[in-house]
Design an enzyme around this catalytic site. Structure first.
Site, short mmCIF file in Angstrom:
data_model
loop_
_atom_site.label_atom_id
_atom_site.label_comp_id
_atom_site.label_asym_id
_atom_site.label_seq_id
_atom_site.Cartn_x
_atom_site.Cartn_y
_atom_site.Cartn_z
N ASP A 262 0.82 -1.22 0.00
CA ASP A 262 0.00 0.00 0.00
C ASP A 262 0.85 1.26 0.00
O ASP A 262 2.06 1.21 0.20
CB ASP A 262 -0.97 -0.02 1.20
CG ASP A 262 -0.31 -0.49 2.50
OD1 ASP A 262 0.93 -0.52 2.56
OD2 ASP A 262 -1.04 -0.83 3.44
N ASN B 62 -7.22 -2.89 14.21
CA ASN B 62 -8.63 -3.11 13.83
C ASN B 62 -8.80 -4.31 12.89
O ASN B 62 -9.87 -4.52 12.34
CB ASN B 62 -9.21 -1.84 13.18
CG ASN B 62 -8.52 -1.49 11.86
OD1 ASN B 62 -7.59 -2.18 11.44
ND2 ASN B 62 -8.96 -0.42 11.22
N HIS C 204 -7.09 -4.80 10.01
CA HIS C 204 -6.85 -4.58 8.58
C HIS C 204 -5.58 -5.27 8.12
O HIS C 204 -4.66 -5.52 8.90
CB HIS C 204 -6.85 -3.08 8.22
CG HIS C 204 -5.66 -2.28 8.63
ND1 HIS C 204 -5.77 -0.97 9.04
CD2 HIS C 204 -4.34 -2.57 8.69
CE1 HIS C 204 -4.57 -0.50 9.31
NE2 HIS C 204 -3.68 -1.44 9.12
N GLU D 261 -9.59 -1.96 5.12
CA GLU D 261 -10.20 -1.60 6.40
C GLU D 261 -11.50 -2.39 6.63
O GLU D 261 -12.16 -2.79 5.67
CB GLU D 261 -10.53 -0.11 6.40
CG GLU D 261 -9.32 0.81 6.31
CD GLU D 261 -8.61 1.01 7.64
OE1 GLU D 261 -8.44 0.03 8.39
OE2 GLU D 261 -8.23 2.15 7.93
C1 GLP Z 1 -0.36 -0.05 8.64
C2 GLP Z 1 -0.20 -0.70 7.26
C3 GLP Z 1 -0.34 -2.19 7.36
C4 GLP Z 1 0.39 -2.64 8.60
C5 GLP Z 1 -0.38 -2.21 9.81
C6 GLP Z 1 0.32 -2.47 11.13
O1 GLP Z 1 -1.32 0.93 8.66
N1 GLP Z 1 -1.04 -0.21 6.23
O2 GLP Z 1 0.14 -2.80 6.18
O3 GLP Z 1 0.47 -4.03 8.65
O4 GLP Z 1 -0.82 -0.89 9.67
O5 GLP Z 1 1.30 -1.53 11.38
P1 GLP Z 1 2.32 -1.65 12.57
O6 GLP Z 1 3.26 -2.74 12.23
O7 GLP Z 1 3.01 -0.31 12.61
O8 GLP Z 1 1.54 -1.92 13.79
#
Ligand code: GLP
Length: 243
Positions: A67, A136, A138, A143
């Site tokens: 993303d 959440n 995702h 989402e």
């Molecule tokens: C982000 C990304 C995800 C990621 C998730 C967890 O927003 N879009 O691809 O896996 O949230 O992030 P983190 O590893 O910082 O908790």
């Protein structure tokens, strides 16, 4: 789902880095799907160390990130492209033309999402996608919603997800873009193999729901239950609600 619980984030990163290195050695032109976020930083650190120590060759590897934020250029601090440059791309011999990334500045978003899908297909599909998970539930930026998009698409970010990304914007959630482009659920589920990593107690609820709960669009990661080759790698804290 195969479940692996490690005593620390560091041990998890070591194990996954060594598995990824082994996969690249077996298949030097493999196609990797890659995540950003706090969670994979240790993994990328280990991969870089291992690459220096053992001369791992990335010259034929192709990558597609999950993303990118809408409105940010590759060079803008906070963009996922700049994150990847900092943590992995600058330190390994990946060819620039082998790095797949969504363009957050694309004028025609639909065309950009189509281009990404076609590029993944032209590469022969993703061999291994590594995923984090949002608090959440995702994955990528798919989402929770009444319906999920199957292919790469534009998405409005939840406040919780923007807060979760504040780290990359000086701790200020208000500076986190309101939209992103993300691989869709089918894009992710089409990967031949999936590894999901989660660390810290903040992920324990989402992880337990993903593994133990029903499949629901309100917890997009639960769709991984449908995939035949998923490994979930956790530290003790993220596994806290499974015991
Ligand atoms: C982000 C990304 C995800 C990621 C998730 C967890 O927003 N879009 O691809 O896996 O949230 O992030 P983190 O590893 O910082 O908790």
């Amino acid at each position: 789902m195969k479940l692996e619980i490690y005593e620390s984030e560091h041990h998890l990163a070591l194990a996954l880095a060594s598995a990824v290195a082994g996969a690249i050695r077996r298949q030097p032109d493999m196609v990797l799907g890659l995540p950003t976020g706090r969670t994979p930083i240790a993994l990328y650190g280990e991969l870089v160390r291992l690459t220096c120590r053992e001369g791992l060759d990335w010259s034929r590897v192709r990558t597609f990130n999950l993303d990118e934020f809408v409105g940010l250029s590759a060079e803008t601090p906070g963009s996922y492209r700049s994150f990847m440059h900092q943590h992995l791309f600058a330190h390994v011999n990946l060819a620039g033309r082998h790095i797949g990334f969504l363009d957050g500045l694309a004028a025609d978003v639909e065309a950009e999402c189509d281009r990404y899908e076609r590029a993944i297909a032209a590469a022969g599909g993703i061999d291994l996608v590594i995923l984090g998970i949002g608090a959440n539930g995702h994955i990528g930026f798919n989402e929770p919603a009444p319906a999920l998009a199957s292919r790469t698409h534009r998405v409005a970010l939840e406040d919780e997800s923007r807060a979760g990304n504040a780290l990359w914007f000086g701790g200020d959630a208000a500076r986190v873009p309101r939209e992103a482009l993300s691989m869709g659920m089918a894009t992710i589920l089409n990967a031949r193999e999936v590894v999901l990593i989660a660390t810290g107690e903040g992920k324990a609820d989402a992880v337990a729901a993903m593994i133990r709960g029903g499949i629901t669009t309100e917890l997009p990661a639960s769709f991984l239950q449908l995939h035949p080759h998923v490994t979930v790698m956790l530290d003790e804290a993220a596994a806290g609600d499974l015991r």
